[in-house]
Scaffold this motif. Structure first.
Motif, mmCIF file in Angstrom:
data_model
loop_
_atom_site.group_PDB
_atom_site.id
_atom_site.type_symbol
_atom_site.label_atom_id
_atom_site.label_comp_id
_atom_site.label_asym_id
_atom_site.label_seq_id
_atom_site.Cartn_x
_atom_site.Cartn_y
_atom_site.Cartn_z
ATOM 1 N N GLN A 252 0.835 -1.185 0.000
ATOM 2 C CA GLN A 252 0.000 0.000 0.000
ATOM 3 C C GLN A 252 0.879 1.249 0.000
ATOM 4 N N ARG A 266 -4.030 5.870 -4.216
ATOM 5 C CA ARG A 266 -4.132 4.995 -5.389
ATOM 6 C C ARG A 266 -3.510 5.703 -6.587
ATOM 7 N N THR A 268 -3.489 5.541 -10.715
ATOM 8 C CA THR A 268 -4.229 4.978 -11.839
ATOM 9 C C THR A 268 -3.287 4.706 -13.006
ATOM 10 N N ILE A 276 -7.566 7.285 -1.360
ATOM 11 C CA ILE A 276 -8.528 6.254 -0.970
ATOM 12 C C ILE A 276 -9.199 6.633 0.340
ATOM 13 N N LEU A 603 -0.026 -2.797 -6.011
ATOM 14 C CA LEU A 603 -0.778 -1.811 -5.228
ATOM 15 C C LEU A 603 -2.249 -2.191 -5.169
#
Length: 603
Positions: A252, A266, A268, A276, A603
């Protein structure tokens, strides 16, 4: 560096006292209540082609810009958003204005937003993923992944005193894939950021700037308590900024600030950065966590602590396994007085805490930043076994004049198993450690502590003004030879990067400077903390320790442009091997992190 913010509100953080406050606030007003409207004013970059965009929180509304806090309103416009103010909000905003303008205005440059947020310290608006041209060299394949740097970027123009550490956290990321680069800037959506964005004005006080002296502490403390009791915000949900650093553990990614819990992030595929939410490790983590956890590359464990400068235990140590599961707390009650503790170090066998004792009474009576050290007290270092169940085996060492904010590394001595080595920069003048950052001078020291005899030996590795030290992440907690540091010119501006050889021998009088490589940026150009990325990130062979690259954002104050530099860590001049031109300037900030392609997939 904002541990004090969690303590200032700690007396409001008991669930029974707040159960009537925690009910959701009404989003519409009673038809019988008077309606007050204002136009929100946000600090933004000067208008550019790519700066207007649709936000994720309010997809139907676009953001416009106000311009630099030190500039006139001709550089931008106010937004068209309108907000309804409740009567309590109107009253408390008025009281804030009275305090900020008459009782405690920003009298010192270190807390005057016109000074603190000038030039490239001025905040910018968010920027969606934007392709960047590579204007020099080629990006090495080992840089496939993402480099992210955290830093303060206030959402709204400060209405009163403001310190550099008080800004909302913004992540500036550069996604690299097969030689292409995509840049993105996003706020960390903390609880503070979210409720203030919804309200349209600042709600929480600026912790480092708002409580300088008795009158400021009493008046702003009373207003803050009133805001809590009338439901404007609930400190149980967090009051931190997440503006200091980042960490990757347990598969994480987290944005960190030590006054709050971590915020999970997060990434992308297109290079965007999303929050998050606030992370409590399945309710095992409470209140706050250090912004500088230590990650053991061999085991995947993360080591951390929680700091409370107002009540015992002032320090609580804990760790996470490779899956991110938290182990039980280890309270450190033997730290008998509140101390300034921002960073720490680990070895394969021990955890090392450093402490400079505070004088909170002096701060309240005489004024000044909430971090005011007690010059009559001797700094101490505490050493505790890495897997301790309690603090019974902790050892404390007095180290006069050893005042540190950041550590670089530590390890167990290979020649003597009862000796520990610590590398860290020490501050020469500690009394006003955060009031005048530009006056701080740091010398890098190497210290050895004998656990059998209690003896401590120290010598200076470099007398240059150096901080923000990093090393090859694979060597955290193990003997390392090299460190890379930012050159203060003065702090917090960074004029270059140096490489230290920690094994360099001294002359007979101990005057050898261990700097072996140096890169000074062009005149008017300033960077930040470097970060080391290994050519083979998984290698732990000593021969590969410096086989890699240093990366950093660098800003040219002459042209207003920012760039991403890639430097050869083995080069005697730290030669630049690649340069990426960024789509707009990146404000100066704090700590960064590189996450490789393999970790991104997990992740």
């Amino acid at each position: 560096m904002d541990a004090f913010s969690s303590s200032l509100f700690s007396k409001f953080q008991h669930p029974e006292l707040l159960q009537w406050v925690t009910k959701p606030r009404a989003t519409t007003m009673s038809p019988n209540a008077p309606i007050f409207t204002i136009s929100s004013v946000r600090i933004e970059e000067k208008p550019e082609k790519a700066t207007n965009f649709i936000t994720r929180q309010e997809p139907s509304k676009t953001e416009t810009q106000l311009g630099s806090v030190a500039s006139s309103s001709t550089e931008g416009t106010t937004t068209g958003r309108r907000f309804e103010l409740s009567i309590p909000a109107t009253i408390f905003n008025g009281l804030d204005d009275i305090i900020n303008n008459f009782i405690d205005p920003p009298r010192h440059p270190s807390i005057d937003p016109k000074h603190v947020l000038a030039d490239n310290f001025a905040p910018v608006d968010e920027l969606p993923p934007t392709d960047c041209p590579i204007i020099e060299g080629t990006l090495p394949p080992c840089l496939d992944g993402v480099y992210i740097r955290n830093g303060p970027n206030p959402q709204y123009q400060p209405r009163g005193p403001y310190h550099l550490f008080d800004g909302d956290g913004m992540l500036h990321s550069l996604r690299i894939s097969q030689g292409r680069a995509t840049f993105c800037s996003r706020y960390v959506h903390t609880y503070k950021y979210s409720i203030e964005r919804e309200a349209g004005f600042p709600i929480l006080p600026n912790i480092f700037a708002s409580f300088h002296g008795l009158m400021a502490t009493v008046t702003r403390g009373a207003v803050t308590a009133g805001k809590i009791l009338t439901g404007q915000f609930n400190p149980i949900n967090g009051i931190g900024l997440a503006n200091t650093s980042l960490a990757f553990f347990g598969n994480q990614l987290f944005a960190l600030g030590e006054s709050d819990l971590p915020y999970a992030i997060r990434l992308t595929p297109d290079g965007d950065v999303q929050t998050i939410g606030r992370w409590d490790s399945d309710k095992q983590l409470s209140m706050s966590m250090t912004a500088h956890p230590k990650i053991d590359a061999d085991t995947g464990e993360a080591f951390a602590f929680r700091y409370n400068p107002m009540r015992r235990p002032f320090v609580t140590y804990f760790r996470f396994d490779a899956n991110g599961s938290k182990h039980p707390d280890v309270p450190i009650f033997s730290m008998a007085q509140p101390s300034f503790l921002h960073d720490f170090a680990i070895t394969k066998k021990y955890v090392i805490f450093t402490g400079m004792e505070l004088n909170p009474i002096e701060m309240i009576v005489r004024g000044g930043c909430p971090v005011r050290l007690d010059p009559k007290k001797v700094p101490r270092i505490g050493v505790i076994p890495r897997y301790a169940q309690d603090e019974t085996e902790i050892r404390w060492f007095d180290v006069p004049g050893f005042n540190i904010i950041h550590t670089i590394n530590a390890w167990d001595d290979e020649e003597d198993e009862d000796t520990i080595v610590l590398i860290a920069p020490s501050i020469s003048s500690e009394e006003k450690i955060l009031d005048r950052i530009d006056l701080m001078h740091m010398t890098v020291e190497k210290m050895k502590m004998d656990l059998r005899t209690g003896a401590v030996s120290r010598y200076i590795l470099s007398a240059r003004n150096l901080d923000f030290g990093v090393l090859n992440p694979a060597f955290v907690g193990k003997k390392s030879r090299y460190a890379y540091m930012a050159v203060g010119d003065p702090m917090p501006k960074i004029s270059g990067v140096v490489k230290l050889d920690l094994d360099a021998t001294r002359d007979l009088e101990g005057r050898r400077d261990c700097v072996v490589s140096c890169r000074t940026y062009e005149p008017g150009c300033y960077g930040g903390e470097p970060f080391f990325v290994g050519r083979n990130p998984r290698s732990t062979e000593p021969a590969d320790e410096d086989d890699g690259y240093l990366v950093s954002y660098v800003h040219d104050e002459n042209t207003g442009e920012s760039r991403f530099l890639v430097m050869d860590a083995r080069s005697p001049t730290l030669e630049v091997v690649a340069t990426v031109k960024l789509p707009r300037r990146v404000p100066y900030g704090f700590h960064g992190l590189f996450v490789g392609e393999d970790d991104l997939r997990n992740l």
